[in-house]
Design a protein around this motif. Structure first.
Motif, short mmCIF file in Angstrom:
data_model
loop_
_atom_site.label_atom_id
_atom_site.label_comp_id
_atom_site.label_asym_id
_atom_site.label_seq_id
_atom_site.Cartn_x
_atom_site.Cartn_y
_atom_site.Cartn_z
N VAL A 88 -9.96 -15.74 -35.86
CA VAL A 88 -9.92 -14.69 -36.88
C VAL A 88 -9.07 -13.50 -36.45
O VAL A 88 -8.25 -13.00 -37.23
N LYS A 89 -9.22 -13.05 -35.22
CA LYS A 89 -8.54 -11.84 -34.78
C LYS A 89 -7.22 -12.10 -34.07
O LYS A 89 -6.36 -11.21 -34.02
N ILE A 90 -7.04 -13.28 -33.51
CA ILE A 90 -5.82 -13.56 -32.74
C ILE A 90 -4.91 -14.52 -33.51
O ILE A 90 -3.72 -14.25 -33.71
N ILE A 91 -5.45 -15.65 -33.95
CA ILE A 91 -4.65 -16.58 -34.77
C ILE A 91 -4.48 -16.03 -36.19
O ILE A 91 -3.47 -16.29 -36.84
N VAL A 92 -5.45 -15.27 -36.67
CA VAL A 92 -5.45 -14.64 -37.99
C VAL A 92 -5.33 -15.70 -39.09
O VAL A 92 -4.32 -15.82 -39.79
N ILE A 93 -6.37 -16.52 -39.22
CA ILE A 93 -6.38 -17.55 -40.25
C ILE A 93 -6.45 -16.89 -41.63
O ILE A 93 -7.03 -15.82 -41.79
N GLY A 94 -5.86 -17.54 -42.62
CA GLY A 94 -5.84 -17.01 -43.98
C GLY A 94 -5.80 -18.14 -44.99
O GLY A 94 -6.30 -19.25 -44.73
N ASN A 95 -5.20 -17.89 -46.14
CA ASN A 95 -5.12 -18.91 -47.18
C ASN A 95 -4.32 -20.11 -46.70
O ASN A 95 -3.32 -19.98 -46.00
N SER A 96 -4.77 -21.30 -47.11
CA SER A 96 -4.12 -22.53 -46.69
C SER A 96 -4.28 -23.58 -47.80
O SER A 96 -5.14 -23.45 -48.67
N ILE A 97 -3.46 -24.60 -47.72
CA ILE A 97 -3.61 -25.72 -48.66
C ILE A 97 -4.68 -26.68 -48.19
O ILE A 97 -5.05 -27.61 -48.92
N HIS A 98 -5.19 -26.47 -46.96
CA HIS A 98 -6.23 -27.35 -46.41
C HIS A 98 -7.60 -26.73 -46.68
O HIS A 98 -7.86 -25.59 -46.27
N PRO A 99 -8.50 -27.44 -47.35
CA PRO A 99 -9.83 -26.88 -47.69
C PRO A 99 -10.63 -26.42 -46.47
O PRO A 99 -11.29 -25.39 -46.52
N PRO A 180 -12.77 -23.97 -52.02
CA PRO A 180 -12.04 -24.85 -51.11
C PRO A 180 -10.54 -24.56 -51.01
O PRO A 180 -9.92 -24.94 -50.03
N TYR A 181 -9.97 -23.90 -52.01
CA TYR A 181 -8.51 -23.69 -51.99
C TYR A 181 -8.12 -22.21 -52.02
O TYR A 181 -7.07 -21.86 -52.50
N PHE A 182 -9.01 -21.36 -51.46
CA PHE A 182 -8.66 -19.95 -51.31
C PHE A 182 -9.65 -19.31 -50.34
O PHE A 182 -10.83 -19.70 -50.31
N CYS A 183 -9.16 -18.35 -49.56
CA CYS A 183 -10.02 -17.70 -48.56
C CYS A 183 -10.81 -16.56 -49.20
O CYS A 183 -10.57 -15.38 -48.93
N ILE A 184 -11.71 -16.93 -50.10
CA ILE A 184 -12.58 -15.95 -50.72
C ILE A 184 -13.84 -16.64 -51.21
O ILE A 184 -13.78 -17.77 -51.70
N LEU A 185 -14.98 -16.00 -51.04
CA LEU A 185 -16.24 -16.57 -51.50
C LEU A 185 -16.44 -16.26 -52.97
O LEU A 185 -16.10 -15.18 -53.45
N SER A 186 -17.03 -17.21 -53.68
CA SER A 186 -17.42 -16.99 -55.06
C SER A 186 -18.85 -16.46 -55.07
O SER A 186 -19.74 -17.04 -54.47
#
Length: 344
Positions: A88-99, A180-186
């Motif tokens: 989260v803080k070093i690689i800084v993962i974000g939106n991806s096409i992978h669920p 599954p296809y966005f970095c946000i919770l519903s």
């Protein structure tokens, strides 16, 4: 049919519109500097915690209840680095096409972070409980008992399982849903803001206020018991001169001040900020522009560096184990004297 949850965006839709920056977003200057700072912290956490765990595992004499609790705390600190700080803080993962990446991105800040911080604070609370039992009931504590073993197993299970179950509770009761296809919770649309405030206040209580209050109470009780032991020693020895007062009380004060003081100094600012930002959204937005939350959370994470050093030093068995390791490298050294305060 009414909409019960907020709509999940789909990164594939934005990619079809050629909005590639939503996936390959360039890092800001602050994020680039933050990666360096968090990388230093990750190294500073892993080295002392992994070293202390290795010492406990290699020496059979260190596999006591006290050392196991400290070792479990060190394991939690290391996993916190590998499972949260690194991605989260070093690689800084974000939106991806992978669920999987998107789901992990959502869970990291909303579930994983809270679970690990709560787990580590529960360990600190449990260590204070163990010290209190050791100094208030030394005869029972030094006996080999099945009930005592069961009690410590239950303590470890509570430290690990309870924070994890509570962290996943909003997902279990369908308050949140993963996208599954966005970095946000519903989130549920009904009473969304009130529910979020209640949830954050509850987490502040469970993650910080509850373990902190219990820890302070136990260490105050430990200090009072140590002070009572000093009074009894003086009465038995018939010491009347104040200059001959044992140093145990002074060491007890220093121990309580260091253990509790460092914990409060590092943890309190972030938790107070979280509570204020939850109650007053406008204040949270204004302060967020200054990245105050990020630095306060960084300060709170420094507790994972301080905890193995503090508990390793004030635990006599661990301290002797670490010193014996360095003696093998640098030759024999003089031993350290022991007092009742070393039960801290």
């Amino acid at each position: 049919m009414s909409l019960t949850h907020t709509t999940c965006p789909d990164v594939r839709f934005f990619l079809r519109l050629n909005f590639t920056t939503i996936v390959n977003r360039p890092l800001t200057k602050f994020e680039s500097d933050s990666i360096i700072v968090w990388s230093i912290l990750l190294t500073a956490i892993i080295i002392p915690n992994a070293f202390l765990v290795a010492v406990i595992m290699c020496k059979r004499s260190l596999r006591t209840y006290s050392s196991i609790l400290v070792g479990s705390l060190c394991v939690a600190n290391v996993l916190y680095c590998l499972i949260y700080i690194l991605p989260v803080k070093i690689i800084v993962i974000g939106n991806s096409i992978h669920p999987f990446t998107n789901i992990y991105c959502q869970l990291s800040n909303n579930v994983i972070r809270f679970a690990f911080v709560c787990c580590m604070n529960f360990h600190i609370c449990s260590i204070s409980l163990e010290k209190f039992i050791a100094i208030s009931s030394p005869f029972w504590y030094n006996q080999i008992s099945v009930y005592k073993s069961v009690m410590f197993v239950v303590i470890l299970l509570v430290c690990w399982i309870l924070p994890t179950m509570v962290a996943f509770l909003p997902l279990i009761i369908h308050w949140w849903r993963v996208c599954p296809y966005f970095c946000i919770l519903s989130e549920m649309t009904a009473n969304r803001r009130v529910g979020l405030q209640v949830w954050n206040i509850f987490w502040a209580f469970l993650m910080f206020l509850l373990p902190t209050s219990v820890t302070i109470i136990f260490y105050i009780r430990i200090f009072l018991v140590a002070k009572d032991h000093v009074s009894r020693i003086r009465a038995d020895s018939q010491v009347s001169s104040p200059t001959n007062t044992p140093s145990i009380a002074l060491k007890a004060v220093k121990t309580v001040a260091i253990v509790v003081g460092v914990y409060l100094l590092l943890q309190t600012p972030y938790n107070v900020y979280q509570l204020l930002a939850t109650i007053d959204k406008e204040l949270g937005l204004r302060v967020h522009r200054l990245n105050v939350r990020e630095w306060l959370f960084y300060l709170a994470s420094l507790n994972s560096v301080a905890s193995p050093i503090i508990y390793g030093f004030f635990n006599k068995n661990l301290r002797d184990g670490v010193l014996s390791f360095f003696r093998r490298l640098h030759g024999p050294r003089t031993g350290l004297s022991t007092t009742i305060v070393e039960r801290f």
